[in-house]
Scaffold this motif. Structure first.
Motif, PDB file in Angstrom:
ATOM      1  N   VAL A  11       0.888  -1.069   0.274  1.00 22.42           N
ATOM      2  CA  VAL A  11      -0.216   0.176   0.094  1.00 22.42           C
ATOM      3  C   VAL A  11       0.944   1.178  -0.034  1.00 22.42           C
ATOM      4  O   VAL A  11       0.467   2.117  -0.180  1.00 22.42           O
ATOM      5  N   ALA A  12       2.028   1.056   0.950  1.00 22.07           N
ATOM      6  CA  ALA A  12       3.188   2.254   0.852  1.00 22.07           C
ATOM      7  C   ALA A  12       3.178   2.797  -0.094  1.00 22.07           C
ATOM      8  O   ALA A  12       3.352   3.896  -0.622  1.00 22.07           O
ATOM      9  N   GLY A  13       4.344   1.855  -1.003  1.00 22.07           N
ATOM     10  CA  GLY A  13       4.897   1.781  -2.168  1.00 22.07           C
ATOM     11  C   GLY A  13       3.883   2.127  -3.668  1.00 22.07           C
ATOM     12  O   GLY A  13       3.896   3.437  -4.092  1.00 22.07           O
ATOM     13  N   TRP A  14       2.695   1.163  -3.533  1.00 25.15           N
ATOM     14  CA  TRP A  14       1.375   2.462  -4.858  1.00 25.15           C
ATOM     15  C   TRP A  14       1.002   3.869  -4.351  1.00 25.15           C
ATOM     16  O   TRP A  14       1.095   4.361  -5.165  1.00 25.15           O
ATOM     17  N   GLY A  36       2.280  -6.297  -3.668  1.00 24.65           N
ATOM     18  CA  GLY A  36       1.305  -6.273  -3.291  1.00 24.65           C
ATOM     19  C   GLY A  36       1.267  -6.236  -1.865  1.00 24.65           C
ATOM     20  O   GLY A  36      -0.103  -5.971  -0.783  1.00 24.65           O
ATOM     21  N   GLY A  37       2.337  -7.100  -1.510  1.00 26.05           N
ATOM     22  CA  GLY A  37       2.592  -6.947   0.304  1.00 26.05           C
ATOM     23  C   GLY A  37       1.300  -8.197   0.930  1.00 26.05           C
ATOM     24  O   GLY A  37       0.606  -8.712   0.129  1.00 26.05           O
ATOM     25  N   MET A  61      -5.738  -3.681  -3.600  1.00 22.21           N
ATOM     26  CA  MET A  61      -3.928  -3.747  -4.645  1.00 22.21           C
ATOM     27  C   MET A  61      -4.124  -3.929  -5.942  1.00 22.21           C
ATOM     28  O   MET A  61      -3.124  -2.623  -6.605  1.00 22.21           O
ATOM     29  N   ASN A  62      -4.443  -4.341  -6.466  1.00 19.79           N
ATOM     30  CA  ASN A  62      -4.703  -4.585  -8.481  1.00 19.79           C
ATOM     31  C   ASN A  62      -4.795  -2.829  -8.596  1.00 19.79           C
ATOM     32  O   ASN A  62      -4.527  -2.060  -9.624  1.00 19.79           O
ATOM     33  N   ASP A  63      -6.040  -2.494  -7.928  1.00 15.09           N
ATOM     34  CA  ASP A  63      -6.456  -0.588  -8.080  1.00 15.09           C
ATOM     35  C   ASP A  63      -5.586   0.222  -7.601  1.00 15.09           C
ATOM     36  O   ASP A  63      -5.353   0.920  -8.732  1.00 15.09           O
ATOM     37  N   ILE A 106      11.556   3.379   0.042  1.00 16.56           N
ATOM     38  CA  ILE A 106      12.020   2.315   0.552  1.00 16.56           C
ATOM     39  C   ILE A 106      10.498   1.564   1.623  1.00 16.56           C
ATOM     40  O   ILE A 106      10.206   2.594   2.780  1.00 16.56           O
ATOM     41  N   SER A 107       9.972   1.104   0.374  1.00 13.07           N
ATOM     42  CA  SER A 107       8.317  -0.003   1.282  1.00 13.07           C
ATOM     43  C   SER A 107       8.356  -1.043   1.255  1.00 13.07           C
ATOM     44  O   SER A 107       7.700  -1.757   0.414  1.00 13.07           O
ATOM     45  N   THR A 108       9.645  -1.449   1.679  1.00 13.82           N
ATOM     46  CA  THR A 108       9.123  -2.994   1.487  1.00 13.82           C
ATOM     47  C   THR A 108       8.588  -3.791   2.816  1.00 13.82           C
ATOM     48  O   THR A 108       8.921  -4.997   2.832  1.00 13.82           O
ATOM     49  N   GLY A 109       8.282  -3.529   3.448  1.00 15.51           N
ATOM     50  CA  GLY A 109       7.129  -4.112   4.561  1.00 15.51           C
ATOM     51  C   GLY A 109       7.231  -4.325   5.157  1.00 15.51           C
ATOM     52  O   GLY A 109       8.534  -4.718   5.988  1.00 15.51           O
ATOM     53  N   ALA A 110       6.557  -5.537   5.675  1.00 12.18           N
ATOM     54  CA  ALA A 110       7.302  -6.700   6.777  1.00 12.18           C
ATOM     55  C   ALA A 110       6.750  -8.487   6.200  1.00 12.18           C
ATOM     56  O   ALA A 110       5.957  -8.596   5.799  1.00 12.18           O
TER      57      ALA A 110
END
Ligand code: NAP
Length: 306
Positions: A11-14, A36-37, A61-63, A106-110
């Motif tokens: 979500v952060a990256g998109w 999509g995380g 995520m797709n949207d 950087i939005s690589t999540g967890a």
């Protein structure tokens, strides 16, 4: 040298990509293997503002991806393997390929946390799972266990009762940290039982998993239970390995950011779960993605980019 590279497509990256593309930063997005995380691994998202009936995680995520692409984000489905400071910016390494950019988000999540038991690797995907929506289907009519006391554990346990005949939640304390509404759903579900003050200390089987040993954390007593499946929902670990030594992390390996999503490196911003040990919500990830993109735009202008 590119203007902006975004690493990680949750979500952060998109959200960062949507804002950055609209600000003419021509962002390049490296999605990694988990495009999509975490929302790709969930079902209905009921608390993302603007969707009164909820929205399926993968659909959202797709949207977001479509929205980011509509404004010109270049999406590359590859994983970043290294990261370096170079003159005038940063180098992002993808195996043998290299890209460079003046600014980075950087939005690589967890990623899901595992129990840490010595033989657990061999059971991963063969009785031991971290994603109910992905693997729950295999447990039709079976008696299974989940581990954890947060919202994810409640959500997973509830979801698993669609398939399993019984779900036992194993929790290491005598209270849940999950929100009240999620706890109420558990209480109302006749297929769910809770085993308080308990932790799994042993996994047994060939694999696949055949049984587990559970220890009572108060008495120390141990008991073996036959089961086909265990689902873990015990939190996540930030994906920061490739930045270690260069970008400042906290003691739990989250990237340290200030209120403007700045890291210790000029022009490098972080957004979403990779820098958030507290809220970890889809909407806060979106918010910080927006902030990071706006800060990247400002930084790019300050260094003389057009
Ligand atoms: P969490 O809130 O950090 O909960 C993790 C749970 O796992 C805790 O109960 C913790 O026990 C337990 N745990 C941690 N390490 C363990 C270990 N090694 N062995 C056994 N148990 C262990 O994580 P989460 O449930 O994934 O939630 C993360 C965030 O996402 C939260 O902010 C949550 O509100 C949010 N979320 C929201 C929703 C929703 O609103 N629909 C759904 C899912 C997640 P202790 O309690 O003893 O520490």
């Amino acid at each position: 040298m590119e203007k902006l590279i975004i690493i990680g497509a949750g979500v952060a990256g998109w959200t960062a990509a949507i804002y950055a593309a609209r600000a003419n930063l021509d962002p390049i997005m490296f999605t990694g293997i988990e495009e999509g995380g975490q929302l790709m691994l969930t079902t209905m998202v009921e608390n993302f503002p603007g969707f009164p009936e909820g929205i399926m995680g993968p659909e959202l995520m797709n949207d977001l991806k479509k929205q980011a692409e509509r404004y010109g984000t270049k999406v590359i489905q590859k994983s970043v393997t290294g990261f370096k400071k170079i003159k005038g910016g940063y180098e992002v390494i993808l195996g043998k390929e290299k890209y460079s950019a003046s600014t980075i988000i950087i939005s690589t999540g967890a990623s899901a946390r595992w129990l840490g038991l010595p033989n657990e690797k061999k059971f991963q995907g063969r009785g031991l799972h971290t994603c109910a929506t992905c693997d729950g289907f295999f447990y039709k009519g079976k008696e299974i266990f989940t581990v954890g006391g947060g919202d994810s554990a409640m959500e997973e346990a509830n979801f698993l009762t669609k398939f399993a005949s019984k779900v036992t939640i194993v929790h290491r304390r005598d209270t849940f940290r999950a929100s009240k509404i999620m706890q109420e759903r558990i209480n109302k579900n006749p297929k769910i039982e809770v085993m308080w003050n308990s932790e799994i200390v042993e996994l047994k089987g060939e694999p696949p998993l055949k049984s587990i040993v559970i220890k009572n954390t108060k008495t120390g007593g141990k008991k073996e239970y036959k089961t086909d499946g265990v689902f873990l929902a015990i939190g996540h670990i930030p994906n920061t390995k490739i930045f270690e030594g260069l970008i400042e992390l906290d003691k739990s390996f989250f990237i340290k950011t200030d209120k403007r999503m700045r890291t210790n490196l000029p022009g490098v911003f972080a957004a979403g779960d990779v820098q958030d040990p507290v809220y970890k919500q889809a909407i806060t990830a979106a918010g910080t993605g927006c902030q990071a993109a706006m800060e990247a735009e400002k930084y790019y202008e300050e260094i003389g980019g057009k």
